[in-house]
Motif scaffolding. Sequence first.
Motif, mmCIF file in Angstrom:
data_model
loop_
_atom_site.group_PDB
_atom_site.id
_atom_site.type_symbol
_atom_site.label_atom_id
_atom_site.label_comp_id
_atom_site.label_asym_id
_atom_site.label_seq_id
_atom_site.Cartn_x
_atom_site.Cartn_y
_atom_site.Cartn_z
ATOM 1 N N ALA A 1 0.469 -1.034 -0.422
ATOM 2 C CA ALA A 1 -0.062 0.256 0.080
ATOM 3 C C ALA A 1 0.915 1.328 -0.168
ATOM 4 C CB ALA A 1 -0.777 0.025 1.241
ATOM 5 N N LYS B 1 -5.873 5.217 0.699
ATOM 6 C CA LYS B 1 -6.863 4.701 0.680
ATOM 7 C C LYS B 1 -6.545 3.471 0.047
ATOM 8 C CE LYS B 1 -9.367 8.504 -1.797
ATOM 9 N NZ LYS B 1 -9.967 9.074 -2.857
ATOM 10 N N GLU B 2 -4.558 3.168 -0.271
ATOM 11 C CA GLU B 2 -4.498 1.444 -0.514
ATOM 12 C C GLU B 2 -4.551 0.705 0.627
ATOM 13 O OE1 GLU B 2 -1.453 1.836 -3.195
ATOM 14 O OE2 GLU B 2 -1.701 2.336 -4.548
ATOM 15 N N ALA C 1 -8.439 0.249 1.378
ATOM 16 C CA ALA C 1 -8.920 -0.736 0.153
ATOM 17 C C ALA C 1 -8.055 -2.244 0.906
ATOM 18 C CB ALA C 1 -7.891 -0.581 -1.373
ATOM 19 N N ARG D 1 -9.772 -3.588 3.974
ATOM 20 C CA ARG D 1 -11.603 -3.898 4.105
ATOM 21 C C ARG D 1 -11.400 -5.968 3.034
ATOM 22 N NH1 ARG D 1 -13.543 1.825 2.199
ATOM 23 N NH2 ARG D 1 -13.905 2.588 3.985
ATOM 24 N N SER D 2 -10.002 -5.630 2.343
ATOM 25 C CA SER D 2 -10.051 -7.227 1.574
ATOM 26 C C SER D 2 -10.084 -8.162 2.090
ATOM 27 C CB SER D 2 -9.247 -6.738 0.255
ATOM 28 O OG SER D 2 -8.063 -7.375 1.195
ATOM 29 N N ILE E 1 -12.179 -0.042 8.709
ATOM 30 C CA ILE E 1 -11.851 -1.396 8.959
ATOM 31 C C ILE E 1 -11.841 -2.164 10.139
ATOM 32 C CG2 ILE E 1 -10.458 -0.341 7.030
ATOM 33 C CD1 ILE E 1 -8.397 0.718 8.789
#
Length: 325
Positions: A139, A143-144, A147, A150-151, A180
């Motif tokens: 990351a 934002k990365e 994400a 969250r994954s 998150i």
Amino acid sequence: MGLAGTRAALTAVVLGLQAFVASASHAADYPDHAVRIIVPFGAGGPADVAARVLGNALAENLKQPFVIENRPGAGSVIGTQEAAKSAPDGYTLLLMSNAQTANESLVPQRKYDLMRDLVPIAPLNVADLVIVVHPSVPANSLKEFIALARSQPGKLNYASSGQGTPYHMAGELFKTVAGIDVVHVPYRNSGEARGGVIGGQVQMMIDAVTTMAPNVAQGQVRALATTGQTRSAVLPDVPTADEAGVSGYEATIWLGLMAPKGTPQAIVDKLNAAVNEAIMRPEIVKLWADQGAAPMSMTPEAFDKFLRGDIVKWAEVVKQFPERQ
């Protein structure tokens, strides 16, 4: 009012004047031997470093040694409890932060109450935090990272210097705002937590700019965002969390000084004046500015109001903790 009532009133006035004179006299002689500042955090962190800078300045001003005693553990509870039960004579002081205001709601089983058992003297400084990840984390932006988290809910973790510390609370607030699920890994102190993320044992940490900036510069961690309203002068190329896409997220670490309840007001006022003089010395202002911190100057009364407001603020955050729902 009868004769007895008049005598009682006069006696009260005389006793009050005697107490005032005794307090003023005590303050005039204070300090006449070494003063200890209990730092309820590990050596090398922002609180410890600031305490030593302050201690040197106070020793120069008040002509007695100010000795730093590190009493880390339980997210500042151990050292704070030690200060709270100490004699209220001005010779034991507590270096504190928003860890203590958070613990008022986070640690209900503690054996002290901050605003009942201690009195505010003055704040010292305030610094932004920085969100960093180990270089192995895939990351390159906030934002990365969000994400990625969250994954993999519950798979990533973050370090702090213990439950209730500013780094822990900043992490929990970030989790709530970003939506998150990352796991909190508490260490015994900020140095060990910092080592955890630098060594890759944990993926992320939210740390004080004052101490993490050199590690960012050396490439030991990757800075994703700072947590203030504006960019840090120490890390000008790092966006704020708001700029990086997490609107409304703001967290800082501030430091202050308290004393046991019952410490004479004249001594509190004398220390307040000495602290406010120290933190505005040009060399200290520059030292802290180079580290990303700024002085905070308040009266004891204003600091009292600030502390009570901060306790309410963090109580609202603690309500959001999953284990309390």
